[in-house]
Design a protein around this motif. Structure first.
Motif, PDB file in Angstrom:
ATOM      1  N   ARG A 306      50.565 -53.331  15.395  1.00 51.54           N
ATOM      2  CA  ARG A 306      49.625 -52.549  16.200  1.00 51.54           C
ATOM      3  C   ARG A 306      48.737 -53.503  17.006  1.00 51.54           C
ATOM      4  O   ARG A 306      48.222 -54.497  16.471  1.00 51.54           O
ATOM      5  CB  ARG A 306      48.730 -51.680  15.293  1.00 51.54           C
ATOM      6  CG  ARG A 306      49.477 -50.625  14.490  1.00 51.54           C
ATOM      7  CD  ARG A 306      49.949 -49.457  15.340  1.00 51.54           C
ATOM      8  NE  ARG A 306      48.851 -48.764  15.997  1.00 51.54           N
ATOM      9  CZ  ARG A 306      49.010 -47.907  17.016  1.00 51.54           C
ATOM     10  NH1 ARG A 306      50.211 -47.659  17.504  1.00 51.54           N
ATOM     11  NH2 ARG A 306      47.976 -47.300  17.547  1.00 51.54           N
ATOM     12  N   VAL A 307      48.554 -53.202  18.287  1.00 57.75           N
ATOM     13  CA  VAL A 307      47.758 -54.087  19.155  1.00 57.75           C
ATOM     14  C   VAL A 307      46.835 -53.262  20.045  1.00 57.75           C
ATOM     15  O   VAL A 307      47.068 -52.072  20.280  1.00 57.75           O
ATOM     16  CB  VAL A 307      48.652 -54.969  20.066  1.00 57.75           C
ATOM     17  CG1 VAL A 307      49.368 -56.038  19.267  1.00 57.75           C
ATOM     18  CG2 VAL A 307      49.626 -54.133  20.861  1.00 57.75           C
ATOM     19  N   ARG A 308      45.790 -53.938  20.512  1.00 63.84           N
ATOM     20  CA  ARG A 308      44.998 -53.351  21.585  1.00 63.84           C
ATOM     21  C   ARG A 308      44.787 -54.401  22.660  1.00 63.84           C
ATOM     22  O   ARG A 308      44.812 -55.607  22.379  1.00 63.84           O
ATOM     23  CB  ARG A 308      43.677 -52.802  21.089  1.00 63.84           C
ATOM     24  CG  ARG A 308      42.689 -53.814  20.585  1.00 63.84           C
ATOM     25  CD  ARG A 308      41.371 -53.112  20.329  1.00 63.84           C
ATOM     26  NE  ARG A 308      40.570 -53.793  19.353  1.00 63.84           N
ATOM     27  CZ  ARG A 308      39.523 -53.237  18.772  1.00 63.84           C
ATOM     28  NH1 ARG A 308      39.162 -52.007  19.068  1.00 63.84           N
ATOM     29  NH2 ARG A 308      38.808 -53.909  17.905  1.00 63.84           N
ATOM     30  N   VAL A 309      44.576 -53.925  23.878  1.00 65.13           N
ATOM     31  CA  VAL A 309      44.454 -54.816  25.020  1.00 65.13           C
ATOM     32  C   VAL A 309      42.979 -55.198  25.170  1.00 65.13           C
ATOM     33  O   VAL A 309      42.099 -54.342  25.060  1.00 65.13           O
ATOM     34  CB  VAL A 309      44.985 -54.140  26.306  1.00 65.13           C
ATOM     35  CG1 VAL A 309      44.924 -55.095  27.482  1.00 65.13           C
ATOM     36  CG2 VAL A 309      46.402 -53.641  26.085  1.00 65.13           C
ATOM     37  N   THR A 310      42.721 -56.485  25.402  1.00 62.77           N
ATOM     38  CA  THR A 310      41.338 -56.965  25.401  1.00 62.77           C
ATOM     39  C   THR A 310      40.834 -57.406  26.772  1.00 62.77           C
ATOM     40  O   THR A 310      39.714 -57.879  26.888  1.00 62.77           O
ATOM     41  CB  THR A 310      41.203 -58.134  24.418  1.00 62.77           C
ATOM     42  OG1 THR A 310      42.171 -59.127  24.779  1.00 62.77           O
ATOM     43  CG2 THR A 310      41.433 -57.691  22.987  1.00 62.77           C
ATOM     44  N   ILE A 321      53.694 -53.529  19.401  1.00 63.59           N
ATOM     45  CA  ILE A 321      54.626 -54.481  20.008  1.00 63.59           C
ATOM     46  C   ILE A 321      56.024 -53.847  19.997  1.00 63.59           C
ATOM     47  O   ILE A 321      56.501 -53.383  18.957  1.00 63.59           O
ATOM     48  CB  ILE A 321      54.641 -55.811  19.220  1.00 63.59           C
ATOM     49  CG1 ILE A 321      53.255 -56.479  19.247  1.00 63.59           C
ATOM     50  CG2 ILE A 321      55.719 -56.757  19.730  1.00 63.59           C
ATOM     51  CD1 ILE A 321      52.832 -57.075  20.551  1.00 63.59           C
ATOM     52  N   ALA A 322      56.643 -53.815  21.193  1.00 67.97           N
ATOM     53  CA  ALA A 322      57.918 -53.119  21.308  1.00 67.97           C
ATOM     54  C   ALA A 322      59.106 -54.046  21.096  1.00 67.97           C
ATOM     55  O   ALA A 322      60.224 -53.578  20.857  1.00 67.97           O
ATOM     56  CB  ALA A 322      58.022 -52.466  22.692  1.00 67.97           C
ATOM     57  N   SER A 323      58.872 -55.349  21.224  1.00 67.22           N
ATOM     58  CA  SER A 323      59.997 -56.268  21.085  1.00 67.22           C
ATOM     59  C   SER A 323      59.499 -57.581  20.492  1.00 67.22           C
ATOM     60  O   SER A 323      58.356 -57.988  20.738  1.00 67.22           O
ATOM     61  CB  SER A 323      60.621 -56.483  22.469  1.00 67.22           C
ATOM     62  OG  SER A 323      61.053 -57.796  22.616  1.00 67.22           O
ATOM     63  N   ALA A 339      53.967 -63.276  27.755  1.00 67.53           N
ATOM     64  CA  ALA A 339      53.528 -61.893  27.572  1.00 67.53           C
ATOM     65  C   ALA A 339      54.409 -61.203  26.537  1.00 67.53           C
ATOM     66  O   ALA A 339      55.523 -61.638  26.256  1.00 67.53           O
ATOM     67  CB  ALA A 339      53.615 -61.151  28.906  1.00 67.53           C
ATOM     68  N   ALA A 340      53.838 -60.155  25.971  1.00 68.58           N
ATOM     69  CA  ALA A 340      54.589 -59.366  24.985  1.00 68.58           C
ATOM     70  C   ALA A 340      54.746 -57.945  25.520  1.00 68.58           C
ATOM     71  O   ALA A 340      53.862 -57.434  26.233  1.00 68.58           O
ATOM     72  CB  ALA A 340      53.846 -59.349  23.657  1.00 68.58           C
ATOM     73  N   GLU A 341      55.844 -57.287  25.158  1.00 72.57           N
ATOM     74  CA  GLU A 341      56.055 -55.911  25.597  1.00 72.57           C
ATOM     75  C   GLU A 341      55.356 -54.976  24.603  1.00 72.57           C
ATOM     76  O   GLU A 341      55.556 -55.087  23.386  1.00 72.57           O
ATOM     77  CB  GLU A 341      57.544 -55.584  25.669  1.00 72.57           C
ATOM     78  CG  GLU A 341      57.792 -54.262  26.372  1.00 72.57           C
ATOM     79  CD  GLU A 341      59.274 -53.941  26.494  1.00 72.57           C
ATOM     80  OE1 GLU A 341      60.071 -54.580  25.791  1.00 72.57           O
ATOM     81  OE2 GLU A 341      59.602 -53.049  27.288  1.00 72.57           O
ATOM     82  N   VAL A 342      54.559 -54.085  25.169  1.00 78.07           N
ATOM     83  CA  VAL A 342      53.781 -53.177  24.321  1.00 78.07           C
ATOM     84  C   VAL A 342      54.162 -51.742  24.645  1.00 78.07           C
ATOM     85  O   VAL A 342      54.255 -51.370  25.820  1.00 78.07           O
ATOM     86  CB  VAL A 342      52.261 -53.370  24.572  1.00 78.07           C
ATOM     87  CG1 VAL A 342      51.440 -52.363  23.772  1.00 78.07           C
ATOM     88  CG2 VAL A 342      51.838 -54.791  24.210  1.00 78.07           C
ATOM     89  N   THR A 349      55.228 -48.034  28.469  1.00 79.47           N
ATOM     90  CA  THR A 349      55.403 -49.415  28.028  1.00 79.47           C
ATOM     91  C   THR A 349      54.928 -50.362  29.124  1.00 79.47           C
ATOM     92  O   THR A 349      54.897 -49.998  30.306  1.00 79.47           O
ATOM     93  CB  THR A 349      56.875 -49.743  27.697  1.00 79.47           C
ATOM     94  OG1 THR A 349      57.646 -49.471  28.859  1.00 79.47           O
ATOM     95  CG2 THR A 349      57.378 -48.949  26.513  1.00 79.47           C
ATOM     96  N   GLY A 350      54.564 -51.547  28.733  1.00 74.48           N
ATOM     97  CA  GLY A 350      54.116 -52.536  29.713  1.00 74.48           C
ATOM     98  C   GLY A 350      54.063 -53.910  29.079  1.00 74.48           C
ATOM     99  O   GLY A 350      54.068 -54.054  27.855  1.00 74.48           O
ATOM    100  N   TRP A 351      54.062 -54.927  29.968  1.00 75.96           N
ATOM    101  CA  TRP A 351      53.961 -56.313  29.501  1.00 75.96           C
ATOM    102  C   TRP A 351      52.514 -56.755  29.615  1.00 75.96           C
ATOM    103  O   TRP A 351      51.894 -56.606  30.663  1.00 75.96           O
ATOM    104  CB  TRP A 351      54.876 -57.217  30.305  1.00 75.96           C
ATOM    105  CG  TRP A 351      56.323 -57.007  29.982  1.00 75.96           C
ATOM    106  CD1 TRP A 351      57.145 -56.055  30.507  1.00 75.96           C
ATOM    107  CD2 TRP A 351      57.088 -57.730  29.025  1.00 75.96           C
ATOM    108  NE1 TRP A 351      58.389 -56.143  29.934  1.00 75.96           N
ATOM    109  CE2 TRP A 351      58.392 -57.168  29.026  1.00 75.96           C
ATOM    110  CE3 TRP A 351      56.823 -58.791  28.167  1.00 75.96           C
ATOM    111  CZ2 TRP A 351      59.407 -57.642  28.213  1.00 75.96           C
ATOM    112  CZ3 TRP A 351      57.849 -59.272  27.361  1.00 75.96           C
ATOM    113  CH2 TRP A 351      59.120 -58.697  27.378  1.00 75.96           C
TER     114      TRP A 351
END
Lengths: 361, 588
Positions: A306-310, A321-323, A339-342, A349-351
């Motif tokens: 689980r992530v959040r954008v900062t 994280i999708a990948s 970058a990570a795919e979220v 979805t987005g990088w």
């Protein structure tokens, strides 16, 4: 030990049930007032120490309006001598006038005198260290105590350096709700108020007027920092500055904890400081027994974390994280970074640059 | 021609632990020449939850292992050193760091504009934050005595790590100095033992013994040569050396995780700014005249000028583009930051972004607005640091220009905000705006991040340092022609003729207020002839033509005809439009 070949993210905790272990340290060695395994309430004094007060310098010559060469003769206490609170340290009597005196503001010692001025060393004042949270003492020593509590935990980004406890009161019906003056009425007296949106200047004033015990919000304008720092209660923001709504999971956890007793520790983070501001909602004793895990402070970038954008336009959005792949990507600004795919909670979805992500559990 | 190494060190791993980014490079011999085999960056891990600077170095090494297909760490995550016969590991490890907390310094002295100012300049040579300045003359200008209580209280409130006491030239009477010393000693006497600051005396030498008696055991006192031996002369080096030693002892050597890095190398870990100055010195040996290095970090901005072999360095530990972004805006004024943007932005939006950046310094600007704002902060950080440099550097044999640097041959930018730009034109514009060079200047970038490592690499393998400096470390951006003189917008400032070495020519004119880029790729040379307008000076005198050979760069030949000092349009929309146009002109 971390693996040098794995990407990691710092972690903020948004946990409904966890084991929280917090140190309460004295600024200098003193005495613990509690012992291991003892239950404590937020208001309980857990340790005491004597802390030196700021030294005082009195300009005797100026206070008595005499030449500095004469000030020495008016002193009743001299270098090295101790005094009690309110004891007269200098006295000046003029003809036909009542004698004027200078009394010691607190117990201490006259350390030095120089050209009409005296330096007073004040006796150390007692300092009481309170538990701040409800829990069980895990360890107690002359340096302070370690308190353990099972409960919900919401960690924030910025705090104004104060701590308090009270009943949690969630204001507004939606996560984006700014904390305005209209939302805060007399029912907020003595509570820690929660709003998902941004703290507004009028809201902060009204919170002071209604004597709330703390505020936790998604964000606030950076220009409100000075006023928030001056507030008499803790203020915590979870996401950032501007108008950023609280991350969904944090907001939902606050809603689920509505009307429960909580501790708000708005510790001010420094570049070299270790703590984050946080809200702790202790669990009832019967639930606490089953919680034994202490959360980790970081997480590897792997699928489903689980992530959040900062930072950036997506700031505050949450997802997972999708990948497992971390790839170099170019962004609108033109920078090309890892970058990570979220996959966001709304299915998009987005990088996102790895640097602009924070894991949470 | 192959190069035999002079020592048995062939492969080197060099690391720099910054406040925001940690970088590492692997250097080795390739076909007889020292080359960078691989490099990697990772966000620094000084702060929680990591609290161990070596973790980021390990992460960088992990990436370098993957790129170079070579094992550098053993199973215990220890660097394999020296290199093994099967090609794993390295022969030497060197490292610098700027991640340590700066020393908080309080300065107390007799005269604000003399001894106190000299001490402030000395403190600016290393990682310090000047927390308080007290001067006897500053307190007595209105006929009042020095406010002793206020001074003692101020000293306590600032919680300095070090108090520097200065005052009196070596022939002066000691009475005023003793007044200041009395306040400092009184303050020291009342400090709790655990947080007692160090006391450095750098004043009138004849007062040392009296002062030592006054201080007794109330502080750890060290005395160095007077920073102001006469009213006209300064002697900053002894105090600089003492402060540097204290910084290393009290801050750098106590960084969490530094023990692991120290264990990998017989070389000490060096403060980045000191190594940056030494790198400039090494690099400037190739230049006969002057070069200015600009290192913009997340928390710190360093300027190092090499002027005919002499190095002057200024360190501002309160100016940077991430940790200290908010502080830069407060120190410079938010309007001064916003004036560099190619779009209009409200002060509130800017403050929010700056506060977020300071709270989460490792985040990256993914939007154009954020990138422009970060670059604007960089310009102001350099401008503020430049003010300090101008105080301590007296250019040799060059006319002093009000509010401007004298002509300098080479400007080298270092630090992520300059070297990681999406387009090199942005780095050119940042350097031109912040430094406002005059006449002819060469602009370059420390793309390899090697400038602060050069002196350390040289200490283990001099040939590697020399070859890397010449070939890999520095990317030339281009030659900038920056005419001076008044011209109305749109007036022709100069005409040019650029004759390429391999044939072909380009000619044209440049108008006031414009930046023009003439194509000249890296490695190409051309002969440039310039004819300025009557009132315009290219360094040869007003209206006098110039001829020079120029070399190509990543951006090309740059003609900056915006005038000096640079005056931006007052109206926000027009100013944003002008910035936009200049960004477009440099290709950014």
């Amino acid at each position: 030990m971390i693996d040098p070949k794995t990407f990691y993210l710092p972690m903020a905790h948004i946990l409904a049930q966890t084991r929280i272990v917090r140190e309460r340290l004295l600024p200098r060695p003193g005495e613990a007032e509690v012992s291991a395994d003892q239950r404590v309430e937020p208001v309980d004094v857990v340790a005491r120490a004597f802390v030196p007060d700021m030294p005082r310098v009195y300009n005797i010559a100026q206070m008595f309006k005499v030449p500095s060469s004469r000030a020495h003769t008016l002193l009743l206490k001299h270098a090295g001598e101790e005094f009690a609170k309110d004891e007269i340290i200098a006295r000046h009597k003029r003809t036909l006038e009542q004698a004027r005196v200078i009394r010691a503001p607190a117990p201490g010692r006259l350390l030095a005198e120089h050209e009409g001025e005296v330096l007073l060393e004040m006796m150390p004042a007692p300092l009481e260290l309170k538990a701040g949270i409800k829990g069980v003492v895990a360890n107690a020593s002359r340096f302070g105590v370690v308190i353990q509590v099972a409960g919900a935990l919401v960690q924030g980004l910025w705090g104004n350096g104060k701590t308090n406890f009270g009943v949690l009161k969630v204001l507004g019906a939606v996560r984006e709700q700014p904390l305005t003056a209209e939302l805060i009425d007399v029912s907020c007296l003595g509570t820690i108020v929660v709003a998902g949106g941004a703290l507004q200047p009028a809201g902060l004033k009204q919170a002071e007027a209604q004597q709330v015990r703390g505020i936790i919000c998604g964000s606030m304008p950076a220009t409100l920092c000075a006023a928030a720092l001056a507030a008499p209660f803790p203020v915590v923001i979870t996401e950032g500055f501007g108008a950023v709504p609280m991350a969904g999971p944090a907001y939902e956890l606050c809603r689920a904890s509505n009307s429960r007793e909580a501790s708000l520790d708005a510790v001010a983070r420094t570049r070299w400081g270790a703590s984050r501001p946080e809200l702790v909602v202790p669990l009832p004793a019967r639930d606490a027994a089953v919680v034994t895990e202490t959360p980790r402070a970081y997480a590897a970038i792997v699928r489903n974390v689980r992530v959040r954008v900062t930072a950036g336009d997506e700031i505050g959005r949450t997802g997972h994280i999708a990948s497992d792949q971390v790839r170099a990507r170019e962004f609108e600004s033109g920078i090309r970074v890892r970058a990570a795919e979220v996959e966001f909670d709304d299915g998009e979805t987005g990088w996102i640059p790895v640097n602009n992500l924070e894991a949470y559990i | 021609m192959s190069t035999e190494p002079v020592s048995n060190v062939v492969s080197i791993l060099a690391a720099d632990v910054g406040s925001t980014l940690t970088k590492a490079v692997l250097i080795d011999l390739v076909e007889g020449e020292y080359r960078i085999l691989a490099s990697a960056e990772f966000p620094s891990t000084l702060e929680p939850p990591w609290s161990d600077i070596s973790l980021a170095v390990l992460q960088c090494i992990g990436r370098i292992e993957a790129i170079a297909a070579r094992r550098l760490l053993d199973e215990h995550s220890t660097l394999i050193c020296p290199q093994t016969s099967d090609g794993n590991g390295v022969d030497a490890f060197v490292a610098t760091t700027s991640a340590a907390e700066p020393l908080r310094v309080a300065i107390a002295g007799v005269m604000r504009d003399y001894s106190v100012e000299s001490a402030r300049k000395a403190a600016a040579s290393t990682y310090t934050l000047t927390a308080a300045l007290s001067a006897l003359d500053g307190e007595t200008t209105k006929g009042h005595r020095w406010d002793l209580p206020a001074r003692i209280e101020a000293l306590h409130r600032q919680e300095p790590h070090v108090i520097v006491l200065v005052g009196g030239d070596d022939k002066a009477a000691n009475a005023p100095l003793m007044d200041v010393a009395n306040a400092v000693v009184m303050a020291c006497k009342t400090w709790p033992a655990a947080s007692k600051p160090d006391l450095i005396f750098a004043g009138n030498a004849s007062a040392r013994s009296v002062l030592a008696e006054m201080v007794g055991d109330s502080a750890r006192l060290s005395s160095v040569d007077n920073v102001r031996p006469t009213v006209q002369s300064e002697n900053l080096e002894p105090l600089e050396t003492e402060l540097e030693a204290l910084f290393v002892e009290r801050r750098l050597n106590r960084l969490p995780g530094i023990g692991r890095l120290v264990g990998w190398s017989p070389q000490p870990i060096v403060a980045t700014s000191k190594a940056f100055g030494a790198g400039m010195r090494a690099l400037a040996r190739n230049f006969e005249s002057s070069a200015l290095g600009i290192d913009i970090g997340g928390a710190t901005t360093t300027l190092a000028i090499s002027d005919h072999g002499l190095i002057q360095r200024v360190q501002r530990s309160d100016l940077g583009v991430s940790h200290n972004a908010e502080h830069v805006a407060r120190a410079a004024g938010i309007a001064n930051v916003l004036r560099w943007l190619p779009v209009e932005m409200s002060e509130d939006e800017a403050w929010d972004w700056l506060a977020n950046k300071s709270a989460r310094p490792q985040t990256l600007p993914v939007t154009r607005r954020a990138l422009w704002l970060e670059q604007a902060v960089a310009r102001e950080a350099v401008r503020l640091a430049l003010q300090d440099l101008r105080l301590r550097w007296k250019p040799s044999g060059k006319p002093e220009l009000a509010d401007l640097l004298p002509p300098i041959d080479l400007f080298i930018g270092s630090g992520g905000v300059l070297t990681h730009v999406p387009h090199p034109g942005q780095a050119v514009l940042m350097l031109l705006d912040a430094l406002q060079p005059v006449n002819v200047a060469n602009l370059a970038m420390d793309t390899g991040g090697l400038l602060s490592q050069l002196s350390l690499i040289a200490s283990v393998q001099p040939q590697a340092a020399a070859q890397l400096a010449a070939r890999e470390g520095i990317s030339v951006l281009g030659t900038a022609i920056c005419p001076m003189g008044a011209a109305k917008p749109g007036e022709i400032v100069l005409t040019y003729n650029l004759a390429y070495a391999e044939g072909g020519a380009l000619s044209g004119e440049v108008k006031a207020g414009e930046i023009d880029i003439l194509p000249l790729e890296p490695g190409r040379r051309a002969r440039l002839e310039l004819q300025p307008a009557r009132q315009i000076d290219l360094g040869q005198g007003r209206g006098r033509p110039g001829k020079l050979t120029v070399e190509g760069g990543l951006v090309g030949l740059i003609i900056d005809a915006r005038g000096r000092p640079l005056v931006l349009p007052a109206e926000p929309a027009k100013r944003a439009e002008a910035n936009q146009q200049w960004q477009y002109n440099v290709g950014a």
